[in-house]
Every structure is written in C-alpha cells, then in structure tokens.
Design a protein around this motif. Structure first.
Motif, PDB file in Angstrom:
ATOM      1  N   VAL A 124     -42.634  66.260  -3.720  1.00 25.99           N
ATOM      2  CA  VAL A 124     -43.605  66.363  -4.801  1.00 25.99           C
ATOM      3  C   VAL A 124     -42.954  65.965  -6.123  1.00 25.99           C
ATOM      4  N   ILE A 125     -43.674  65.172  -6.917  1.00 21.30           N
ATOM      5  CA  ILE A 125     -43.166  64.735  -8.226  1.00 21.30           C
ATOM      6  C   ILE A 125     -43.634  65.759  -9.266  1.00 21.30           C
ATOM      7  N   ALA A 126     -42.676  66.523  -9.820  1.00 18.61           N
ATOM      8  CA  ALA A 126     -43.018  67.586 -10.762  1.00 18.61           C
ATOM      9  C   ALA A 126     -42.772  67.187 -12.211  1.00 18.61           C
ATOM     10  N   TYR A 127     -41.974  66.131 -12.416  1.00 23.90           N
ATOM     11  CA  TYR A 127     -41.649  65.696 -13.773  1.00 23.90           C
ATOM     12  C   TYR A 127     -41.348  64.208 -13.734  1.00 23.90           C
ATOM     13  N   LEU A 128     -41.792  63.500 -14.752  1.00 22.99           N
ATOM     14  CA  LEU A 128     -41.622  62.055 -14.750  1.00 22.99           C
ATOM     15  C   LEU A 128     -41.188  61.573 -16.129  1.00 22.99           C
ATOM     16  N   THR A 129     -40.094  60.837 -16.161  1.00 21.34           N
ATOM     17  CA  THR A 129     -39.626  60.216 -17.402  1.00 21.34           C
ATOM     18  C   THR A 129     -39.513  58.709 -17.179  1.00 21.34           C
ATOM     19  N   GLY A 130     -40.116  57.935 -18.060  1.00 21.48           N
ATOM     20  CA  GLY A 130     -40.043  56.487 -17.898  1.00 21.48           C
ATOM     21  C   GLY A 130     -40.695  55.765 -19.056  1.00 21.48           C
ATOM     22  N   THR A 131     -40.764  54.468 -18.959  1.00 24.72           N
ATOM     23  CA  THR A 131     -41.333  53.627 -20.006  1.00 24.72           C
ATOM     24  C   THR A 131     -42.834  53.444 -19.785  1.00 24.72           C
ATOM     25  N   VAL A 132     -43.587  53.576 -20.851  1.00 26.30           N
ATOM     26  CA  VAL A 132     -45.041  53.399 -20.761  1.00 26.30           C
ATOM     27  C   VAL A 132     -45.346  51.901 -20.657  1.00 26.30           C
ATOM     28  N   ARG A 133     -45.910  51.499 -19.542  1.00 21.51           N
ATOM     29  CA  ARG A 133     -46.256  50.092 -19.339  1.00 21.51           C
ATOM     30  C   ARG A 133     -47.683  49.799 -19.802  1.00 21.51           C
ATOM     31  N   ASP A 134     -48.578  50.770 -19.599  1.00 24.56           N
ATOM     32  CA  ASP A 134     -49.995  50.546 -19.920  1.00 24.56           C
ATOM     33  C   ASP A 134     -50.663  51.890 -20.168  1.00 24.56           C
ATOM     34  N   VAL A 135     -51.614  51.927 -21.104  1.00 25.90           N
ATOM     35  CA  VAL A 135     -52.417  53.125 -21.360  1.00 25.90           C
ATOM     36  C   VAL A 135     -53.877  52.748 -21.192  1.00 25.90           C
ATOM     37  N   ARG A 136     -54.552  53.437 -20.284  1.00 27.13           N
ATOM     38  CA  ARG A 136     -55.950  53.128 -19.981  1.00 27.13           C
ATOM     39  C   ARG A 136     -56.860  54.260 -20.461  1.00 27.13           C
ATOM     40  N   ASP A 137     -58.144  54.183 -20.077  1.00 27.92           N
ATOM     41  CA  ASP A 137     -59.105  55.187 -20.541  1.00 27.92           C
ATOM     42  C   ASP A 137     -58.752  56.591 -20.062  1.00 27.92           C
ATOM     43  N   VAL A 191     -40.256  51.555 -10.436  1.00 29.95           N
ATOM     44  CA  VAL A 191     -41.561  51.806  -9.805  1.00 29.95           C
ATOM     45  C   VAL A 191     -42.573  52.189 -10.875  1.00 29.95           C
ATOM     46  N   GLY A 192     -43.772  51.617 -10.812  1.00 28.12           N
ATOM     47  CA  GLY A 192     -44.826  51.957 -11.762  1.00 28.12           C
ATOM     48  C   GLY A 192     -45.736  53.033 -11.197  1.00 28.12           C
ATOM     49  N   TYR A 193     -45.779  54.181 -11.842  1.00 24.74           N
ATOM     50  CA  TYR A 193     -46.618  55.290 -11.392  1.00 24.74           C
ATOM     51  C   TYR A 193     -47.876  55.370 -12.260  1.00 24.74           C
ATOM     52  N   GLU A 194     -49.046  55.359 -11.626  1.00 24.45           N
ATOM     53  CA  GLU A 194     -50.270  55.598 -12.387  1.00 24.45           C
ATOM     54  C   GLU A 194     -50.477  57.105 -12.469  1.00 24.45           C
ATOM     55  N   VAL A 195     -50.589  57.606 -13.690  1.00 24.33           N
ATOM     56  CA  VAL A 195     -50.697  59.039 -13.918  1.00 24.33           C
ATOM     57  C   VAL A 195     -51.991  59.320 -14.680  1.00 24.33           C
ATOM     58  N   LEU A 196     -52.853  60.142 -14.100  1.00 22.92           N
ATOM     59  CA  LEU A 196     -54.074  60.547 -14.793  1.00 22.92           C
ATOM     60  C   LEU A 196     -53.725  61.651 -15.779  1.00 22.92           C
ATOM     61  N   CYS A 197     -54.204  61.519 -17.019  1.00 23.26           N
ATOM     62  CA  CYS A 197     -53.813  62.455 -18.079  1.00 23.26           C
ATOM     63  C   CYS A 197     -55.037  62.893 -18.887  1.00 23.26           C
ATOM     64  N   PRO A 198     -54.986  64.103 -19.478  1.00 18.52           N
ATOM     65  CA  PRO A 198     -56.051  64.494 -20.403  1.00 18.52           C
ATOM     66  C   PRO A 198     -55.971  63.662 -21.670  1.00 18.52           C
ATOM     67  N   LEU A 218     -49.320  58.630 -26.116  1.00 18.58           N
ATOM     68  CA  LEU A 218     -48.506  57.645 -25.406  1.00 18.58           C
ATOM     69  C   LEU A 218     -48.637  56.269 -26.054  1.00 18.58           C
ATOM     70  N   ARG A 219     -47.531  55.580 -26.165  1.00 19.68           N
ATOM     71  CA  ARG A 219     -47.519  54.238 -26.748  1.00 19.68           C
ATOM     72  C   ARG A 219     -46.802  53.284 -25.792  1.00 19.68           C
TER      73      ARG A 219
END
Length: 200
Positions: free
Chosen positions: A4-17, A27-34, A41-42
């Motif tokens: 299980v991935i409990a914490y993620l640190t990395g470079t922001v590649r894209d910010v969506r809706d 590896v690029g992780y898509e993360v759903l966020c509030p 995020l920038r």
C-alpha cells in the motif's frame, strides 16, 4: 495490505480538475485529491502527499492529501456506510476539515447535506456514527461551529456573488471564511477567484 502506498513525494507533472500526476522513481502516479490540495500543487514543483490506496476488482485508486487532518477525516468519513471515497473527497473539496468536524459535532446534518451528492440520510448517518470519533484537536478547532460567519463587507460581497452563481450558502461561507483567515486583506475579486477553484 502489503504494497500500500501511504506517502508519495515526487514532481508534479500535471494538475487536472480532480487529480494530479506525480512522478516518483520514474513512474507517474495519478492521485485524486480534494480541491484545496490541488489548488496548492504547481507543475514542476515537488509535491509531498499523504495517500490512501483504495483497491477494488476493477481499479486501484490513489487518493492524496496535503495534510494529516484531511486524510484522517477522509478515513473517518469513508468508514460510514454509504460514504465512498468519491463522496469523502467531495466533502473535503467543499469544506475545510474543521468545518466538517463542526457540522458533525454540532449535529448539523443540513450543513453536510449542502455538499453535492450528500443526501439527507447520509448526512444524518455521518453525524450519528462519527460524533464520538472526531479527533480532539479538530473538535477544538471547530469550536462546534457549523456555519462560519463572514463579517467583512468584502467577504459578504464575495458570498453574494457566489450565491448568484448557484453555489450553496453553507459551502460558500465555509470557503470564504477560510480564505479570509489566511488573507484578511484579500479583495472580493480575489476571494471569488480562489473560491471558484474550490467549489465543485
């Protein structure tokens, strides 16, 4: 659950809706966020997110939060029958954690039901099942308040403009109140622009 991935640190590649793509270890992780997390995020900046992985037969979905309060509340909200990750995310997009905590502690199901997708029965269930589970520091921060009062003329102008656009009053007041706390000198236009990024 192993892996299980409990914490993620990395470079922001894209910010969506509703999500962001974070690159970590090639590896690029898509993360759903509030919405409040997405707003901070920038692209090309480094992101540090507390995460929850939800595993289902048809998908593995990663949810990310910039602070511990949000992820703790997400865990609490989604522990209630009928409240899935999507609804938990909607609540945390509409209101800051201490306002949600105030709604639960103050038995204000109307405040919770003002969030799109949260019906009356679901809101009542949230209040019933979580009243004794809200973390102490969130309970203190909430002051058991349910509908933040916006006293300034600038804040009221922003509230009225957003209500005219069709947003719900409880959500609008919660967001404007938080923005004014962070920047008391914000203009009505600034408040409206920032609010639109959070009100979904």
């Amino acid at each position: 659950m192993p892996g299980v991935i409990a914490y993620l640190t990395g470079t922001v590649r894209d910010v969506r809706d509703t999500s962001a793509v974070i690159v970590a270890g090639g590896v690029g992780y898509e993360v759903l966020c509030p919405a409040p997390t997405l707003a901070k995020l920038r692209v090309n900046d480094t992101a540090e997110l507390h995460t929850r992985m939800v595993v289902r037969e048809d998908a593995w979905t990663l949810y990310g939060f910039q602070d511990q309060d949000s992820i703790r509340l997400f865990d609490l909200l989604t522990s209630v029958t009928g409240v899935g990750p999507k609804l938990g995310l909607a609540l945390l997009s509409a209101m800051p954690p201490h306002v949600i905590a105030g709604g639960i502690l103050g038995s204000d199901s109307k405040l919770l039901a003002s969030v799109s997708g949260v019906g009356k029965k679901t809101a009542e269930r949230l209040v019933l099942e979580l009243q004794n589970k809200v973390p102490e520091h969130l309970a203190a921060a909430s002051g058991r308040t349910t509908a933040p009062v916006v006293n300034s003329t600038v804040g009221q102008d922003a509230v009225e403009a957003l209500l005219a656009l069709g947003f719900r009053e409880a959500q609008v007041r919660a967001v404007i109140s938080e923005l004014l706390s962070a920047d008391p000198n914000a203009t009505a236009d600034q408040l409206i622009r920032k609010s639109l990024g959070r009100l979904r």
